[in-house]
Design a protein around this motif. Structure first.
Motif, PDB file in Angstrom:
ATOM      1  N   GLN A 106      28.993  22.833  47.859  1.00 15.64           N
ATOM      2  CA  GLN A 106      27.875  23.665  47.396  1.00 15.64           C
ATOM      3  C   GLN A 106      26.589  23.297  48.123  1.00 15.64           C
ATOM      4  O   GLN A 106      25.824  24.174  48.537  1.00 15.64           O
ATOM      5  N   ASN A 107      26.329  22.006  48.279  1.00 18.59           N
ATOM      6  CA  ASN A 107      25.116  21.560  48.976  1.00 18.59           C
ATOM      7  C   ASN A 107      25.126  22.009  50.432  1.00 18.59           C
ATOM      8  O   ASN A 107      24.120  22.496  50.949  1.00 18.59           O
ATOM      9  N   GLN A 108      26.254  21.838  51.104  1.00 19.56           N
ATOM     10  CA  GLN A 108      26.365  22.261  52.494  1.00 19.56           C
ATOM     11  C   GLN A 108      26.166  23.774  52.614  1.00 19.56           C
ATOM     12  O   GLN A 108      25.489  24.245  53.517  1.00 19.56           O
ATOM     13  N   HIS A 109      26.755  24.508  51.690  1.00 19.95           N
ATOM     14  CA  HIS A 109      26.614  25.959  51.732  1.00 19.95           C
ATOM     15  C   HIS A 109      25.161  26.377  51.528  1.00 19.95           C
ATOM     16  O   HIS A 109      24.654  27.268  52.216  1.00 19.95           O
ATOM     17  N   SER A 110      24.475  25.736  50.608  1.00 14.13           N
ATOM     18  CA  SER A 110      23.077  26.119  50.360  1.00 14.13           C
ATOM     19  C   SER A 110      22.194  25.826  51.572  1.00 14.13           C
ATOM     20  O   SER A 110      21.218  26.525  51.814  1.00 14.13           O
ATOM     21  N   VAL A 111      22.545  24.815  52.354  1.00  8.99           N
ATOM     22  CA  VAL A 111      21.764  24.488  53.558  1.00  8.99           C
ATOM     23  C   VAL A 111      22.113  25.412  54.721  1.00  8.99           C
ATOM     24  O   VAL A 111      21.236  25.898  55.425  1.00  8.99           O
ATOM     25  N   TYR A 112      23.402  25.688  54.913  1.00 10.92           N
ATOM     26  CA  TYR A 112      23.848  26.393  56.110  1.00 10.92           C
ATOM     27  C   TYR A 112      24.294  27.837  55.866  1.00 10.92           C
ATOM     28  O   TYR A 112      24.826  28.474  56.763  1.00 10.92           O
ATOM     29  N   SER A 113      24.063  28.363  54.684  1.00 11.99           N
ATOM     30  CA  SER A 113      24.467  29.718  54.365  1.00 11.99           C
ATOM     31  C   SER A 113      23.797  30.735  55.284  1.00 11.99           C
ATOM     32  O   SER A 113      22.608  30.626  55.590  1.00 11.99           O
ATOM     33  N   ASN A 116      20.426  32.273  54.331  1.00 10.76           N
ATOM     34  CA  ASN A 116      19.166  31.590  54.606  1.00 10.76           C
ATOM     35  C   ASN A 116      18.454  32.214  55.801  1.00 10.76           C
ATOM     36  O   ASN A 116      17.233  32.156  55.899  1.00 10.76           O
TER      37      ASN A 116
END
Length: 120
Positions: A106-113, A116
């Protein structure tokens, strides 16, 4: 440019200079300048885990290796270079080291989505 932070680099340099007189190629040495045995490392890590009151995780060389590999990936490292760093000949051997928890994903997705970049 050094890959270490200045304080870490200074400490490592001092440690290496102190042990230079032993002429041993290993970094971690006993008080007599001999290579520290694997059981000594394992026992010391277990003791440090007890002192730190770590109860929900095994404290071992393998756990440190796994954690280091996971942090490498979470900090942007790629599995191909991790494979070389860990000394594995096949990429499939790296997979257990880089298994991520749901929160990590989830954290990786929120950064690299892609969202964004689309909605900025």
């Amino acid at each position: 440019m050094s890959p270490f932070r200045p304080k870490t680099e200074k400490m490592l340099s001092e440690y290496m200079a102190e042990n230079e007189e032993f002429g041993n190629e290993y970094v971690f040495l006993s008080i007599d300048g001999e290579k520290i045995g694997e059981y000594t490392v394992r026992d010391n890590l277990r003791l440090y885990g007890q002192v730190a009151q770590i109860k929900n995780k095994r404290v071992s060389p393998h756990t440190l290796r796994h954690t280091g590999a996971l942090f490498y990936i979470l900090n942007g490292g790629d599995p191909f270079s991790l494979q070389k760093i860990l000394g594995h000949s096949h990429r499939i051997m790296v997979r257990p080291y880089i298994q991520m928890t749901n929160m990590d994903v989830q954290n990786q997705h929120s950064v690299y989505s892609p969202f964004n970049y689309v909605f900025k």
